[in-house]
Design an enzyme around this catalytic site. Structure first.
Site, PDB file in Angstrom:
ATOM      1  N   ALA A 293      19.863 -28.768 -58.862  1.00  0.00           N
ATOM      2  CA  ALA A 293      20.528 -27.506 -58.538  1.00  0.00           C
ATOM      3  C   ALA A 293      21.068 -27.481 -57.112  1.00  0.00           C
ATOM      4  O   ALA A 293      22.162 -26.966 -56.865  1.00  0.00           O
ATOM      5  CB  ALA A 293      19.560 -26.339 -58.757  1.00  0.00           C
TER       6      ALA A 293
ATOM      7  N   GLN B  44       5.786 -25.616 -69.531  1.00  0.00           N
ATOM      8  CA  GLN B  44       4.972 -25.574 -68.323  1.00  0.00           C
ATOM      9  C   GLN B  44       3.885 -24.511 -68.431  1.00  0.00           C
ATOM     10  O   GLN B  44       4.045 -23.499 -69.109  1.00  0.00           O
ATOM     11  CB  GLN B  44       5.855 -25.277 -67.105  1.00  0.00           C
ATOM     12  CG  GLN B  44       6.912 -26.328 -66.827  1.00  0.00           C
ATOM     13  CD  GLN B  44       6.306 -27.618 -66.320  1.00  0.00           C
ATOM     14  OE1 GLN B  44       5.399 -27.617 -65.507  1.00  0.00           O
ATOM     15  NE2 GLN B  44       6.809 -28.733 -66.824  1.00  0.00           N
TER      16      GLN B  44
ATOM     17  N   CYS C 176       7.557 -19.678 -55.307  1.00  0.00           N
ATOM     18  CA  CYS C 176       6.312 -19.527 -56.073  1.00  0.00           C
ATOM     19  C   CYS C 176       5.245 -20.485 -55.544  1.00  0.00           C
ATOM     20  O   CYS C 176       4.322 -20.858 -56.265  1.00  0.00           O
ATOM     21  CB  CYS C 176       6.558 -19.761 -57.560  1.00  0.00           C
ATOM     22  SG  CYS C 176       7.129 -21.422 -57.973  1.00  0.00           S
TER      23      CYS C 176
ATOM     24  N   ASP D 234      15.422 -20.067 -58.248  1.00  0.00           N
ATOM     25  CA  ASP D 234      13.997 -20.004 -58.586  1.00  0.00           C
ATOM     26  C   ASP D 234      13.436 -21.413 -58.749  1.00  0.00           C
ATOM     27  O   ASP D 234      13.151 -21.868 -59.867  1.00  0.00           O
ATOM     28  CB  ASP D 234      13.818 -19.192 -59.882  1.00  0.00           C
ATOM     29  CG  ASP D 234      12.352 -18.991 -60.247  1.00  0.00           C
ATOM     30  OD1 ASP D 234      11.498 -19.055 -59.349  1.00  0.00           O
ATOM     31  OD2 ASP D 234      12.070 -18.779 -61.447  1.00  0.00           O
TER      32      ASP D 234
ATOM     33  N   ARG E 117      13.837 -10.744 -64.299  1.00  0.00           N
ATOM     34  CA  ARG E 117      14.903 -11.034 -65.251  1.00  0.00           C
ATOM     35  C   ARG E 117      15.558  -9.740 -65.733  1.00  0.00           C
ATOM     36  O   ARG E 117      16.787  -9.672 -65.890  1.00  0.00           O
ATOM     37  CB  ARG E 117      14.353 -11.853 -66.423  1.00  0.00           C
ATOM     38  CG  ARG E 117      14.042 -13.306 -66.046  1.00  0.00           C
ATOM     39  CD  ARG E 117      13.704 -14.144 -67.257  1.00  0.00           C
ATOM     40  NE  ARG E 117      12.344 -13.952 -67.723  1.00  0.00           N
ATOM     41  CZ  ARG E 117      11.316 -14.744 -67.421  1.00  0.00           C
ATOM     42  NH1 ARG E 117      11.485 -15.777 -66.610  1.00  0.00           N
ATOM     43  NH2 ARG E 117      10.118 -14.513 -67.914  1.00  0.00           N
TER      44      ARG E 117
ATOM     45  N   ASP F  75      19.534 -27.401 -64.478  1.00  0.00           N
ATOM     46  CA  ASP F  75      18.143 -27.847 -64.417  1.00  0.00           C
ATOM     47  C   ASP F  75      18.109 -29.365 -64.575  1.00  0.00           C
ATOM     48  O   ASP F  75      18.997 -29.961 -65.198  1.00  0.00           O
ATOM     49  CB  ASP F  75      17.301 -27.191 -65.510  1.00  0.00           C
ATOM     50  CG  ASP F  75      15.823 -27.164 -65.148  1.00  0.00           C
ATOM     51  OD1 ASP F  75      15.350 -26.119 -64.650  1.00  0.00           O
ATOM     52  OD2 ASP F  75      15.138 -28.186 -65.349  1.00  0.00           O
TER      53      ASP F  75
END
Length: 398
Positions: A285, A205, A342, A302, A217, A255
């Site tokens: 998820a 991505q 995001c 996330d 992280r 995922d």
């Protein structure tokens, strides 16, 4: 300083009283704030000098009359040549990163668009490979100058462009991928916080990896000793790798992308971990969290952007409530949740409100330990709130 180019540039005159935001450091000038441009109808991406209603110089930007953001500023109080400006901006960006990036890291954002004074330009560094995104018509015109300056400053093995997305479409640009300098590179190995990561330039991505989460992280890795960890929307396993390095007792990574999970598995191997170190789940998820009987000491939530436009904000709010509700129900007593948005078109205070609704729905009493965001290699101009996009919260069960 001398004004070597203003005589050749069109002049954009702002309406009276509309110069406040740009003087305050906001680089975006919307079309309704402009009184006139002399001569009219400049080409998309052309440089213009910007003046207040009295004619006083504010600075220089590039324009696109066909877009809502009609001018993007790249200099204040001066009008240097574009070659001089690009070199100065890149040198400043590199010097900042040299001061703030850890010695055990060679993967970071080198240029963050408006935050580094080069609106529409993103450059991510992965060791000796640079990946660039050109998002606007004005940035398109700067491409050759930027490439030449990057080659001179860093002598990279390769400079790759991966320019795509909604902003380019709004600017009237097609998606574009190319090797701009050096050798063709399809993947490389970079290091983040001492952890090796495989960067896939063909299928990954954006520029190949989400560098904005690097510091988060590291934080996750610092608080997981002995913990059971769920990495929801794990992508290529960045948080999972940090959790293993931090001594987590169990890591589950979920995922929907089989390709991302395969890269995550390869990243495990790259760092010398057995395949059993992480339980990978190919699935959605939210569904996993709603159905699992397991409880986790840390959940990292996330998701990808849930609001692709301002019109999606209401729907995104509902989804954030739903996801955070099921995540909170899956937290063990005394556990923690690291949750993110995001979505550029979903405001930070709306995200906090959605998480509060989720806590009420889940029947959990949570403490706010920290507000989270991107690392300092993703600077934002102080006057440019629109440049902020990654919002995160670190919460702990009471």
């Amino acid at each position: 300083m001398a004004n070597p180019v203003s005589a050749t540039l069109a002049r954009a005159i702002l309406k009276r009283g509309r110069e406040g935001p740009v003087r305050g450091g906001n680089p975006w000038i919307f079309s309704q704030a402009i009184e006139r441009i002399e001569p009219p109808s400049p080409e998309a991406g052309a440089l213009v000098t910007v003046h207040d209603a009295s004619g006083a110089l504010i600075g220089m930007g590039y324009c696109n009359p066909a877009t809502t953001i009609a001018i993007r500023m790249i200099a204040w109080g001066e009008t240097p040549t574009i070659e001089e400006l690009v070199v100065r901006r890149l040198k400043g960006a590199l010097e900042l990163r040299r001061r703030i990036i850890r010695d055990d890291t060679n993967a970071y954002r080198l240029v963050n668009g408006d935050g580094d004074g080069l609106s529409g330009v993103v450059v991510d560094r992965f060791g000796d490979v640079l990946v660039m995104q050109i998002l606007t018509a004005g940035a398109e015109r700067m491409r050759p100058t930027i490439v030449a300056a990057l080659n001179e400053l860093l002598h990279p093995r390769s400079i790759i462009e991966r320019s795509h997305g909604a902003v380019r479409k709004q600017e009237g640009l097609e998606d574009y991928t190319a090797v701009l300098a050096g050798e063709p590179v399809t993947e490389t190995i970079a290091v983040e916080n001492g952890i090796k990561i495989r960067i896939d330039f063909e299928h990954g991505q954006k520029t190949g990896y989400f560098l904005d989460q690097r510091d988060n992280r590291a934080m996750a890795g610092a608080i997981v000793s002995g913990a059971r960890v769920l990495d929801a929307f794990c992508y290529q396993g960045g948080f999972s790798l940090a959790a293993i390095a931090g001594g987590a007792s169990k890591v589950v990574a979920v995922d929907t992308s089989a390709r991302a999970l395969e890269i995550a598995r390869r990243n495990l191997e790259l760092n010398g971990h057995p395949a059993s170190a992480v339980e990978f789940v190919h699935g959605e998820a939210g569904k996993f969290m709603a159905e699992t009987a397991n409880r986790f000491d840390l959940i990292v939530l996330d998701p990808p952007p849930l609001a692709g436009s301002r019109g999606d904000a209401e729907r995104a709010g509902r989804l954030y409530v739903e996801l955070n509700t099921v995540a909170m129900r899956a937290i063990a007593p005394g556990g923690r949740l690291m949750t993110f948005s995001c979505s550029t078109h979903f405001r930070a205070d709306d995200f906090v409100r959605a998480v509060r609704f989720a806590a009420s729905n889940a029947g959990r009493t949570l403490r706010l330990l920290a507000h989270l965001g991107p690392g300092p290699d993703h600077p934002v101009l102080l006057g440019h709130g629109e440049g902020e996009y990654l919002t995160g919260l670190l919460l702990a069960d009471l």
